[in-house]
Design a protein around this motif. Structure first.
Motif, mmCIF file in Angstrom:
data_model
loop_
_atom_site.group_PDB
_atom_site.id
_atom_site.type_symbol
_atom_site.label_atom_id
_atom_site.label_comp_id
_atom_site.label_asym_id
_atom_site.label_seq_id
_atom_site.Cartn_x
_atom_site.Cartn_y
_atom_site.Cartn_z
ATOM 1 N N SER A 52 105.747 59.061 88.044
ATOM 2 C CA SER A 52 104.760 58.973 89.126
ATOM 3 C C SER A 52 104.510 57.530 89.562
ATOM 4 O O SER A 52 103.625 57.275 90.388
ATOM 5 N N THR A 104 101.678 69.657 80.724
ATOM 6 C CA THR A 104 101.157 70.813 81.464
ATOM 7 C C THR A 104 99.659 70.949 81.245
ATOM 8 O O THR A 104 99.176 70.764 80.125
ATOM 9 N N ILE A 117 99.824 74.060 85.379
ATOM 10 C CA ILE A 117 100.442 73.174 86.369
ATOM 11 C C ILE A 117 100.916 71.894 85.679
ATOM 12 O O ILE A 117 100.191 71.331 84.843
ATOM 13 N N ASP A 120 103.128 66.320 87.348
ATOM 14 C CA ASP A 120 103.747 65.780 88.564
ATOM 15 C C ASP A 120 103.578 66.737 89.753
ATOM 16 O O ASP A 120 103.504 66.286 90.895
ATOM 17 N N ASP A 121 103.494 68.057 89.481
ATOM 18 C CA ASP A 121 103.192 69.004 90.564
ATOM 19 C C ASP A 121 101.745 68.826 91.027
ATOM 20 O O ASP A 121 101.446 68.866 92.221
ATOM 21 N N LEU A 122 100.862 68.635 90.070
ATOM 22 C CA LEU A 122 99.461 68.416 90.430
ATOM 23 C C LEU A 122 99.321 67.168 91.307
ATOM 24 O O LEU A 122 98.614 67.164 92.319
ATOM 25 N N LYS A 124 101.313 66.004 93.364
ATOM 26 C CA LYS A 124 101.777 66.250 94.741
ATOM 27 C C LYS A 124 100.702 66.930 95.580
ATOM 28 O O LYS A 124 100.769 66.943 96.800
ATOM 29 N N ARG A 125 99.725 67.540 94.922
ATOM 30 C CA ARG A 125 98.734 68.342 95.662
ATOM 31 C C ARG A 125 97.414 67.616 95.889
ATOM 32 O O ARG A 125 96.471 68.190 96.432
#
Ligand code: MTE
Length: 317
Positions: A52, A104, A117, A120-122, A124-125
Motif C-alpha cells: 500500500s 484479513t 475483507i 488492501d481491498d479495504l 481501495k474502498r
C-alpha cells in the motif's frame, strides 16, 4: 517476581515520576542506537515493500491542527506499548516478527451480512487523509502524531449494522508464536477494546493505516489500528483483525485484567487521578516538557456531548 505480578502498565508506577520517565526514555533511545550499531534493523525502516506504499503520503486534512510540534518519528518509533511483543517500551527491536500480509479483518455480529475483507481491498474502498492528533497515555506521557487513515464512520457504513447494534468490539490477532507476549497467560488475550456506536461514528474516531507519510510501521500496530484521541491511549487498539457489532458493552483487555483501575469509557480527565498516580500533567515525549493535561485531551468541543446525562457513570476510568 514483583515485575510480573504487577502486570501491564502497573509496572509503570514509576513513570508517574517525571525524572524517572526522562531517564527511562534516555535509556530507551540509547539502547535503540545500540541496536543500530549491532546491525538490528529498526522496524520503522522496514515498510518500503508494503503493497500500500503508493497511497502515502495522503493529503492532510487541515481541520485537525495541533498547538505543539509533532513528536519526531524516531522518538515515537522507539517508545511504544504493544504488550503482544513485551512489556517494555523497546518492542521496536522485536516487532519485525509481526506478519502484516495477508491480513484479513472479520466484520461480524449485528450486521446485515457478516464478511471478511483483506486490508488492501479495504484500502481501495476508502479515502485516506492525514490528521495531526494528540495521543495521551494513561501512564502520563503524550505524543503528537501525523496519522493517516479514514474515519471509522466509513467502516461502520460499509458494515451496515442492524439497529440493535449498540457497541463495536475490536479484537487484535492471537498468535503466540508470532507475538511471544501472548504466551504470558495472566493476560486475557487477545487484546480487546470497544466503543459505543455514537463514539465510533464521531468524526474524530480514525482507523489508522499510516503514520509520518508512510504505511503504518509495525510497532504502531500495522496494518490497521484505531485512534480515539479524546481517550487514554489504551483504547486505541493495534493490529485489528475483527470488528464485531454487539448489543452489550464489550469487556476490554484492561477491564479483564484490572477492572478496578480501568473502565470501559476511559476519557481523559486531568482532575480524576488514576488510583495510583495523578493525571493532572503529562510529559510531552521528545521535548522534556511537562504540561497540564486537558479535559478530553483537548477535544471536548467535539465529544463532550456524547456523555451528557451520563454524569453518574464511570466515564473517566
Ligand atoms: N493495542 C494492542 N493490540 N496491544 C497493546 O499493548 N497498547 C495500547 C494501545 N493499543 C496496545 C494497543 C496502549 S497502552 C497505548 S498507550 C497505545 O496503544 C500506544 O500506541 P503507540 O505505541 O503507537 O504510542
Amino acid at each position: 517476581m514483583h515485575y510480573i505480578r504487577r502486570k501491564g502498565w502497573e509496572i509503570s508506577e514509576r513513570h508517574a515520576t517525571p525524572e524517572a520517565l526522562f531517564l527511562n526514555r534516555r535509556a530507551v533511545l540509547g539502547a535503540g542506537a545500540g541496536a543500530l550499531v549491532a546491525g538490528v534493523t529498526p522496524a520503522f525502516a522496514a515498510t518500503e515493500a508494503d503493497p500500500s506504499a503508493h497511497l502515502y503520503p495522503a493529503k492532510r486534512n487541515e481541520a485537525f491542527k495541533l498547538d505543539r510540534d509533532l513528536t519526531p518519528e524516531k522518538v515515537n518509533s522507539q517508545y511504544n506499548n504493544f504488550f503482544e511483543f513485551g512489556m517494555d517500551k523497546r518492542i521496536f527491536t522485536r516487532v519485525d516478527a509481526l506478519k502484516t500480509r495477508p491480513w484479513t479483518i472479520k466484520i461480524d455480529g449485528l450486521v446485515e451480512k457478516p464478511t471478511e475483507i483483506g486490508i488492501d481491498d479495504l484500502l481501495k474502498r476508502v479515502q485516506l487523509e492525514e490528521r495531526l492528533y494528540r495521543l495521551r497515555c494513561v501512564e502520563a506521557w503524550s505524543m503528537t502524531i501525523p496519522w493517516t487513515g479514514f474515519p471509522l464512520k466509513e467502516l461502520v457504513d460499509l458494515a451496515r449494522p442492524l439497529s440493535s447494534a449498540k457497541y463495536l468490539r475490536f479484537e487484535t490477532f492471537l498468535d503466540p508464536k508470532m507475538a511471544p507476549g501472548q504466551k504470558q497467560s495472566w493476560y486475557p488475550w487477545p487484546y480487546v477494546e470497544g466503543l459505543s456506536m455514537a463514539e465510533a461514528t464521531n468524526d474524530l474516531a480514525l482507523m489508522v493505516t499510516g503514520a509520518y507519510g508512510k504505511p503504518l510501521a509495525k510497532q504502531f500496530g500495522a496494518p490497521i489500528r484505531l485512534h480515539v484521541p479524546w481517550k487514554y491511549g489504551f483504547k486505541s487498539i493495534k493490529s485489528i483483525t475483527r470488528i464485531s457489532f454487539v448489543e452489550e458493552q464489550p469487556k476490554s483487555f484492561w477491564q479483564g485484567l484490572q477492572g478496578g483501575e480501568y473502565g470501559f469509557w476511559a476519557n481523559v480527565n486531568p482532575e480524576i487521578a488514576h488510583p495510583r498516580w495523578s493525571q493532572a500533567t503529562e510529559e510531552v515525549l521528545g521535548t522534556g516538557n511537562r504540561v497540564p493535561t486537558l479535559l478530553f485531551n483537548g477535544y471536548g468541543e467535539q465529544v463532550a456531548h456524547l456523555y451528557k446525562g451520563m454524569e453518574g457513570q464511570r466515564i473517566w476510568f
